[in-house]
Write a protein that holds these residues in place. Structure first.
Motif, PDB file in Angstrom:
ATOM      1  N   PRO A   1      -5.996   0.666   3.165  1.00  0.00           N
ATOM      2  CA  PRO A   1      -6.863   1.653   2.247  1.00  0.00           C
ATOM      3  C   PRO A   1      -7.868   1.975   3.749  1.00  0.00           C
ATOM      4  O   PRO A   1      -8.764   1.393   3.271  1.00  0.00           O
ATOM      5  N   GLY A   2      -7.245   3.801   3.434  1.00  0.00           N
ATOM      6  CA  GLY A   2      -8.802   4.340   4.320  1.00  0.00           C
ATOM      7  C   GLY A   2      -9.118   4.002   5.601  1.00  0.00           C
ATOM      8  O   GLY A   2      -9.943   5.048   6.119  1.00  0.00           O
ATOM      9  N   ALA A   3      -7.894   3.642   6.383  1.00  0.00           N
ATOM     10  CA  ALA A   3      -8.825   2.996   8.222  1.00  0.00           C
ATOM     11  C   ALA A   3      -7.677   4.605   8.642  1.00  0.00           C
ATOM     12  O   ALA A   3      -6.858   4.367   7.882  1.00  0.00           O
ATOM     13  N   LEU A  15       6.300   4.412   9.037  1.00  0.00           N
ATOM     14  CA  LEU A  15       5.693   5.232   8.433  1.00  0.00           C
ATOM     15  C   LEU A  15       5.045   4.763   7.688  1.00  0.00           C
ATOM     16  O   LEU A  15       6.513   4.812   5.934  1.00  0.00           O
ATOM     17  N   PHE A  16       3.290   4.232   7.077  1.00  0.00           N
ATOM     18  CA  PHE A  16       2.689   4.112   5.980  1.00  0.00           C
ATOM     19  C   PHE A  16       2.415   5.126   4.536  1.00  0.00           C
ATOM     20  O   PHE A  16       2.495   6.275   5.375  1.00  0.00           O
ATOM     21  N   PRO A  17       2.633   5.181   3.748  1.00  0.00           N
ATOM     22  CA  PRO A  17       2.019   5.803   2.620  1.00  0.00           C
ATOM     23  C   PRO A  17       0.475   6.624   3.209  1.00  0.00           C
ATOM     24  O   PRO A  17      -0.151   5.741   3.505  1.00  0.00           O
ATOM     25  N   ARG A  18       0.737   7.929   3.221  1.00  0.00           N
ATOM     26  CA  ARG A  18      -0.853   8.412   3.139  1.00  0.00           C
ATOM     27  C   ARG A  18      -1.656   7.435   2.715  1.00  0.00           C
ATOM     28  O   ARG A  18      -1.810   7.492   1.677  1.00  0.00           O
ATOM     29  N   GLY A  19      -2.903   7.576   3.838  1.00  0.00           N
ATOM     30  CA  GLY A  19      -4.666   6.850   3.045  1.00  0.00           C
ATOM     31  C   GLY A  19      -3.913   4.752   2.697  1.00  0.00           C
ATOM     32  O   GLY A  19      -4.887   4.542   2.657  1.00  0.00           O
ATOM     33  N   PHE A  20      -2.963   4.681   3.313  1.00  0.00           N
ATOM     34  CA  PHE A  20      -2.827   3.663   3.764  1.00  0.00           C
ATOM     35  C   PHE A  20      -1.758   2.897   4.815  1.00  0.00           C
ATOM     36  O   PHE A  20      -0.990   3.104   5.486  1.00  0.00           O
ATOM     37  N   ALA A  21      -3.329   2.775   6.115  1.00  0.00           N
ATOM     38  CA  ALA A  21      -2.859   2.591   7.330  1.00  0.00           C
ATOM     39  C   ALA A  21      -2.192   1.017   7.203  1.00  0.00           C
ATOM     40  O   ALA A  21      -3.034  -0.165   6.267  1.00  0.00           O
ATOM     41  N   ALA A  72       1.163  -3.282  -2.245  1.00  0.00           N
ATOM     42  CA  ALA A  72       1.328  -3.778  -3.526  1.00  0.00           C
ATOM     43  C   ALA A  72      -0.123  -4.183  -3.600  1.00  0.00           C
ATOM     44  O   ALA A  72      -0.886  -4.287  -4.584  1.00  0.00           O
ATOM     45  N   ALA A  73      -0.477  -4.905  -2.599  1.00  0.00           N
ATOM     46  CA  ALA A  73      -1.745  -5.576  -2.680  1.00  0.00           C
ATOM     47  C   ALA A  73      -3.153  -5.361  -2.744  1.00  0.00           C
ATOM     48  O   ALA A  73      -3.741  -5.159  -3.196  1.00  0.00           O
ATOM     49  N   ALA A  74      -2.366  -3.687  -1.535  1.00  0.00           N
ATOM     50  CA  ALA A  74      -3.740  -2.884  -0.997  1.00  0.00           C
ATOM     51  C   ALA A  74      -3.706  -1.704  -2.541  1.00  0.00           C
ATOM     52  O   ALA A  74      -4.830  -0.895  -2.271  1.00  0.00           O
ATOM     53  N   GLY A  75      -2.971  -1.711  -3.222  1.00  0.00           N
ATOM     54  CA  GLY A  75      -2.732  -0.811  -4.094  1.00  0.00           C
ATOM     55  C   GLY A  75      -1.777   0.351  -4.001  1.00  0.00           C
ATOM     56  O   GLY A  75      -2.356   1.362  -4.443  1.00  0.00           O
ATOM     57  N   SER A  76      -0.880   0.643  -3.021  1.00  0.00           N
ATOM     58  CA  SER A  76      -0.258   1.710  -3.117  1.00  0.00           C
ATOM     59  C   SER A  76       0.720   1.482  -4.595  1.00  0.00           C
ATOM     60  O   SER A  76       1.281   0.201  -4.908  1.00  0.00           O
ATOM     61  N   LEU A  77       0.972   2.458  -4.674  1.00  0.00           N
ATOM     62  CA  LEU A  77       2.546   2.965  -6.167  1.00  0.00           C
ATOM     63  C   LEU A  77       3.369   2.507  -4.854  1.00  0.00           C
ATOM     64  O   LEU A  77       4.489   2.703  -5.063  1.00  0.00           O
ATOM     65  N   GLN A  78       3.380   3.672  -3.484  1.00  0.00           N
ATOM     66  CA  GLN A  78       4.941   3.243  -2.969  1.00  0.00           C
ATOM     67  C   GLN A  78       5.016   2.372  -2.047  1.00  0.00           C
ATOM     68  O   GLN A  78       3.737   1.749  -1.566  1.00  0.00           O
ATOM     69  N   ARG A  79       6.220   1.617  -2.199  1.00  0.00           N
ATOM     70  CA  ARG A  79       6.352   0.376  -1.091  1.00  0.00           C
ATOM     71  C   ARG A  79       7.085   0.327  -0.417  1.00  0.00           C
ATOM     72  O   ARG A  79       7.511  -0.654   0.332  1.00  0.00           O
ATOM     73  N   THR A  80       7.716   1.396  -0.024  1.00  0.00           N
ATOM     74  CA  THR A  80       9.105   1.968   1.165  1.00  0.00           C
ATOM     75  C   THR A  80       8.451   2.108   2.172  1.00  0.00           C
ATOM     76  O   THR A  80       7.620   2.684   1.854  1.00  0.00           O
ATOM     77  N   VAL A  81       9.058   1.343   3.467  1.00  0.00           N
ATOM     78  CA  VAL A  81       8.081   2.204   5.291  1.00  0.00           C
ATOM     79  C   VAL A  81       9.182   2.651   5.609  1.00  0.00           C
ATOM     80  O   VAL A  81       9.586   1.875   6.110  1.00  0.00           O
ATOM     81  N   ARG A  88       9.735  -5.566   6.491  1.00  0.00           N
ATOM     82  CA  ARG A  88       9.590  -4.569   4.992  1.00  0.00           C
ATOM     83  C   ARG A  88       9.669  -5.264   3.848  1.00  0.00           C
ATOM     84  O   ARG A  88       8.305  -4.296   3.635  1.00  0.00           O
ATOM     85  N   ARG A  89       9.729  -6.302   3.523  1.00  0.00           N
ATOM     86  CA  ARG A  89       9.819  -6.865   2.755  1.00  0.00           C
ATOM     87  C   ARG A  89       7.974  -7.043   2.958  1.00  0.00           C
ATOM     88  O   ARG A  89       7.409  -7.086   1.921  1.00  0.00           O
ATOM     89  N   ALA A  90       7.621  -7.580   3.994  1.00  0.00           N
ATOM     90  CA  ALA A  90       6.235  -8.009   4.197  1.00  0.00           C
ATOM     91  C   ALA A  90       4.795  -6.301   4.258  1.00  0.00           C
ATOM     92  O   ALA A  90       4.326  -6.902   3.832  1.00  0.00           O
ATOM     93  N   ALA A  91       5.647  -6.101   4.908  1.00  0.00           N
ATOM     94  CA  ALA A  91       4.505  -4.759   4.270  1.00  0.00           C
ATOM     95  C   ALA A  91       4.920  -3.756   2.741  1.00  0.00           C
ATOM     96  O   ALA A  91       4.032  -3.458   2.675  1.00  0.00           O
ATOM     97  N   ALA A  92       5.418  -4.138   1.897  1.00  0.00           N
ATOM     98  CA  ALA A  92       5.995  -3.742   0.255  1.00  0.00           C
ATOM     99  C   ALA A  92       5.248  -4.726  -0.251  1.00  0.00           C
ATOM    100  O   ALA A  92       4.076  -4.368  -0.752  1.00  0.00           O
ATOM    101  N   ALA A  93       4.517  -6.018   0.098  1.00  0.00           N
ATOM    102  CA  ALA A  93       3.495  -6.403  -0.315  1.00  0.00           C
ATOM    103  C   ALA A  93       2.886  -6.408  -0.042  1.00  0.00           C
ATOM    104  O   ALA A  93       1.880  -6.393  -0.648  1.00  0.00           O
ATOM    105  N   ALA A  94       2.621  -6.001   1.272  1.00  0.00           N
ATOM    106  CA  ALA A  94       0.558  -5.545   1.465  1.00  0.00           C
ATOM    107  C   ALA A  94       0.056  -4.131   0.828  1.00  0.00           C
ATOM    108  O   ALA A  94      -0.277  -3.925   0.775  1.00  0.00           O
TER     109      ALA A  94
END
Length: 172
Positions: free
Chosen positions: A68-70, A46-52, A28-37, A20-26
């Motif tokens: 993003p977008g995949a 469950l990743f945020p909508r628009g961020f596969a 953030a790097a992809a531009g998502s404001l939501q960082r929890t999975v 989950r720590r790696a997912a939050a960093a990924a």
């Protein structure tokens, strides 16, 4: 893509947190404001909508990939030793003959990681119904590794280090 070390004692709880720590960093790097999975009922992240995205871990390292977008992403990291007997079960005869070293560029662990990553990327396709990752066909096309199952295909990227194999699949 981001990694996170799994702290001692390297058990399931530590692996989950590192993932989950790696997912939050990924994210953030992809531009998502939501960082929890959070987890779905079946355990998938469950990743945020628009961020596969996808998460994988060994007992020492967690990795997450976000695109993003995949439509879907699959990532796998493997440290397991794949014995010849396991390879005979996991890999089709043609995969062993054409893709494994010394003829091909891959180890059995590389191809195991590739099938796992492809499975994660393809698992949400409704027309595939339930399937098992070893049923995926791997082939090389113009130097690229491609995973196929029942007419659906995803490209794969692999990398190997001394004791790890890594693969990512992206379904657009």
């Amino acid at each position: 893509m981001e990694t996170s070390p799994v702290p001692a004692p390297h058990g399931p709880a530590e692996q989950f947190v590192a993932g989950r720590r790696a997912a939050a960093a990924a994210l953030a790097a992809a531009g998502s404001l939501q960082r929890t999975v959070p987890r779905a009922r079946d355990g998938r992240p469950l990743f945020p909508r628009g961020f596969a995205g996808s998460i994988s871990h060994t007992d020492r390292l967690a990795i997450a990939a976000v695109v993003p977008g995949a439509e879907a992403v699959g990532v796998d990291i493997e440290s397991a030793v794949i014995t010849p007997r396991m390879a005979a079960f996991l890999l089709r005869e043609q995969e062993r003959r054409l893709l494994l070293a010394p003829i091909g560029p891959y180890t059995a662990r590389d191809l195991f990681a590739a099938k796992e990553a492809a499975f994660k990327a393809m698992n949400g396709i409704d027309t595939l119904e339930e399937f098992l990752f070893w049923q995926i066909d791997l082939k090389q096309s113009d130097g690229a590794l491609i995973a196929t199952y029942r007419g659906e295909s995803v490209p794969l990227w692999t990398r190997a280090e001394a004791d790890l194999s890594f693969a990512v699949a992206i379904r657009r």
